[in-house]
Design an enzyme around this catalytic site. Structure first.
Site, mmCIF file in Angstrom:
data_model
loop_
_atom_site.group_PDB
_atom_site.id
_atom_site.type_symbol
_atom_site.label_atom_id
_atom_site.label_comp_id
_atom_site.label_asym_id
_atom_site.label_seq_id
_atom_site.Cartn_x
_atom_site.Cartn_y
_atom_site.Cartn_z
ATOM 1 C CB THR A 368 -0.840 0.120 1.112
ATOM 2 O OG1 THR A 368 -1.682 -1.042 1.163
ATOM 3 C CG2 THR A 368 -1.895 1.149 0.982
ATOM 4 C CG ASN A 388 -3.763 -7.523 0.586
ATOM 5 O OD1 ASN A 388 -3.639 -6.652 1.381
ATOM 6 N ND2 ASN A 388 -3.961 -8.797 0.604
ATOM 7 C CD GLU A 407 -6.266 -4.993 -2.101
ATOM 8 O OE1 GLU A 407 -5.923 -4.966 -1.009
ATOM 9 O OE2 GLU A 407 -5.285 -4.865 -2.950
ATOM 10 C CG ASP A 410 -7.550 -7.241 2.290
ATOM 11 O OD1 ASP A 410 -6.768 -7.599 2.917
ATOM 12 O OD2 ASP A 410 -7.519 -5.917 1.843
ATOM 13 C CB SER A 438 -7.065 -0.692 6.861
ATOM 14 O OG SER A 438 -7.346 -1.972 7.215
ATOM 15 N N GLY A 458 -0.267 0.454 5.433
ATOM 16 C CA GLY A 458 0.152 -0.444 6.703
ATOM 17 C C GLY A 458 -0.907 -1.348 7.159
ATOM 18 N N GLY A 459 -1.628 -1.757 6.278
ATOM 19 C CA GLY A 459 -2.751 -3.036 6.400
ATOM 20 C C GLY A 459 -3.776 -2.454 7.706
HETATM 21 N N1 GLU Z 1 -5.328 -4.742 1.553
HETATM 22 C C1 GLU Z 1 -4.979 -3.914 2.627
HETATM 23 C C2 GLU Z 1 -6.457 -2.925 2.604
HETATM 24 O O1 GLU Z 1 -7.114 -2.507 1.737
HETATM 25 C C3 GLU Z 1 -3.960 -2.994 2.372
HETATM 26 C C4 GLU Z 1 -2.629 -3.825 2.470
HETATM 27 C C5 GLU Z 1 -1.573 -3.294 3.329
HETATM 28 O O2 GLU Z 1 -1.465 -1.908 3.531
HETATM 29 O O3 GLU Z 1 -0.839 -3.899 3.569
HETATM 30 O O4 GLU Z 1 -6.761 -2.503 3.734
#
Ligand code: GLU
Length: 555
Positions: A368, A388, A407, A410, A438, A458-459
């Protein structure tokens, strides 16, 4: 007489006008512009190319398109045309805040049962590849707020891929970290591990496949990605790894417009991303739980403050898992979740000496990229883009240099829902659905004028990081650089209840423990928040030092 008077009227009016304008001139010269051209991004090269576009008269949208495309090549661990994202934009002329959702989408033939068998081996990793929305999203942004021709906005990224770009510190670190997994992906070793070692900081890299794709998009438009040979290669690659994706999935991909979530806080209006992001709702919850005066009186570095917001964030994470799913597939009652009575009940359950833990659910991601832009007319774009995990699904469409996202990972696994005492997830895999995210692109207004655009990467930490930076800006009146650099806390998804940064004071850990927290240390952080400060008189824009990004303004 009448003719004479009329003549005099016509004769004198322009003179009067010119005199009036001349009288204003010193004032016009002295009047400083209200807004500035600015960009902040995790990719220094993206900042450079976006700044050039702004200096050429491009709009905030033009600059965001350039930055997103360049970053897709220079930070392939985080984003790219094989992924998708969300954005909030502000059109200053129309005084309109708009949302574009270009999240990856499950193919029509999705097989939900496979998702319960995660982790999937490489031979089945194609199931996690969502139909990519990145280029359709940038196209929609351009149609809405672009000024320069789209082809000119693609060219800087094509040039970087064709002629080479310097390896950034972040890319180098990620190559070292993920060497074993990434090196074996066909086509990646020759670009990023030439000589068998991870590319050194500053080493020049070229991606001829990506340059080929971008040339086609530059010359033939975004359709060249969604139909024809690129689309065929994308689908074939995913299918070779188990995906049921069809050409029709790409052809039918659609960007969605949505209404932002907004609230007032500390004399500002904060607008952010609605579902299918959970990030915006989590930020809104934090802002509705606490009064700025209350937080200010505790002091930013106090354990009392850190514990309070940790409690708020854990509640928000639990809400995310219990209630959020793709709003096009089920009702998501954001109004009910943010109801003042519900929030004040929750606030009353937060105690200074007790910690509500979360069940372990182990969802962590690391890809991200957030970027933000503003222009001198007061337009703003806040854009978060992702593939992702690092290098997404680690499937590379070699001929066209496209990293495929993962993705669809998620979608929440059922075992997580069981930990939360629920038999079915609102965020379960369904054909055509978008998984909950997120990502938290946000814009902050003061007295109707756009002031900041921010967001992060950062997920699971994105929403909690962005929330802390918003509080730093608004409750603690920090400037953007202080706000992104200040120590943060992290809410882990397993083991501890809270993590503090590596260098944080041991006294803080001690005091948090006394409040019931199980404290860990965040050994290193690849999470980052970027802030664009749009008003010319405001403090400069800022990039988070944790990911070595950059910020530029034309002061
Ligand atoms: N897939 C995550 C999201 O959409 C983001 C991935 C990441 O920041 O590591 O929340």
């Amino acid at each position: 007489m009448a003719g004479k008077a009329l003549g005099r009227y016509f004769y004198f009016t322009p003179l009067v006008l010119i005199a009036f304008l001349l009288a204003q001139l010193p004032e016009l010269e002295a009047a400083s512009p209200l807004y500035r051209n600015s960009v902040a991004s995790e990719s220094p090269r993206a900042v450079l190319e976006a700044s050039k576009i702004l200096r050429r008269g491009g709009s905030a949208a033009d600059a965001a398109i350039v930055a997103a495309l360049v970053a897709g090549g220079t930070s392939p661990t985080s984003s790219g045309i094989g992924g998708g994202g969300f954005l909030l934009g502000f059109d200053s002329k129309k005084q309109d805040t708009f949302v574009l959702d270009f999240r990856e989408t499950a193919p029509a033939g999705l097989d939900a049962s496979v998702f319960e068998e995660r982790p999937l081996g490489v031979e089945r990793s194609g199931h996690l590849v969502g139909v990519p929305g990145e280029l359709r999203g940038l196209q929609a942004l351009h149609q809405r707020a672009g000024r320069l021709p789209f082809s000119e906005l693609v060219e800087p990224a094509r040039r970087a891929a064709a002629d080479g770009f310097a390896t950034s510190r972040h890319l180098h670190n990620m190559l070292v970290w993920a060497e074993k997994k990434v090196k074996t992906v066909p086509g990646l070793a020759s670009i990023y591990f030439s000589g068998g070692r991870p590319a050194a900081v500053g080493a020049r890299l070229k991606n001829p496949g990506l340059a080929r794709s971008l040339k086609k998009v530059r010359d033939d438009g975004v359709d060249a990605f969604y139909q024809g040979p690129i689309a065929a290669a994308f689908v074939a690659q995913a299918r070779a790894h188990g995906s049921p994706m069809e050409l029709s999935d790409l052809k039918n991909y659609q960007v969605k417009t949505r209404q932002p979530l907004c609230t007032n806080f500390a004399q500002h209006r904060v607008c952010t991303m609605p579902p299918p992001s959970a990030g915006g709702l989590m930020l809104m919850e934090l802002l509705q739980l606490f009064q700025p005066e209350e937080l200010r009186s505790l002091g930013h570095d106090s354990s009392a403050y850190q514990h309070l917001i940790a409690e708020g964030m854990r509640g928000a994470i639990a809400d995310r898992l219990r209630y959020l799913g793709d709003p096009d597939f089920q009702t998501v009652d954001t109004k009910g979740l943010l109801d003042p009575q519900r929030m004040s009940l929750r606030r009353s359950m937060i105690s200074a000496t007790r910690t509500h833990g979360l069940p372990s659910f182990g969802l962590e991601e690391h890809g991200t990229h957030h970027l933000a832009t503003s222009d001198s007319d007061g337009n703003i774009v806040s854009l978060t883009t992702t593939v992702n995990r690092l290098f997404g699904a680690k499937l590379n469409v070699e001929e066209y240099g496209i990293i495929q996202n993962d993705e669809l990972d998620d979608f929440t696994p059922q075992k997580v829902m069981t930990a939360f005492g629920m038999s079915r997830s609102p965020n379960r895999p369904r054909p055509g659905a978008r998984p909950i995210s997120s990502m938290t692109p946000t814009i902050i207004f003061r007295e109707g004028q756009a002031r900041y655009a921010l967001g992060g990467s950062g997920g699971m930490t994105i929403a909690t990081n962005v929330s802390q930076v918003v509080l730093n800006l608004l409750a603690f009146s920090m400037n953007p650089q202080e706000a992104v650099s200040a120590d943060r806390i992290y809410i882990p998804t397993q083991q501890e209840t809270v993590r503090i940064e590596k260098g944080a004071d041991e006294q803080l850990a001690k005091e948090l423990r006394a409040r019931g927290e199980v404290v860990g240390r965040q050994k290193f952080s690849t999470t980052a928040v970027q802030v664009v400060s749009a008003q010319a008189a405001g403090a400069p824009s800022a990039a988070d030092p944790r990911k070595f990004g950059g910020a530029w303004s034309d002061e």
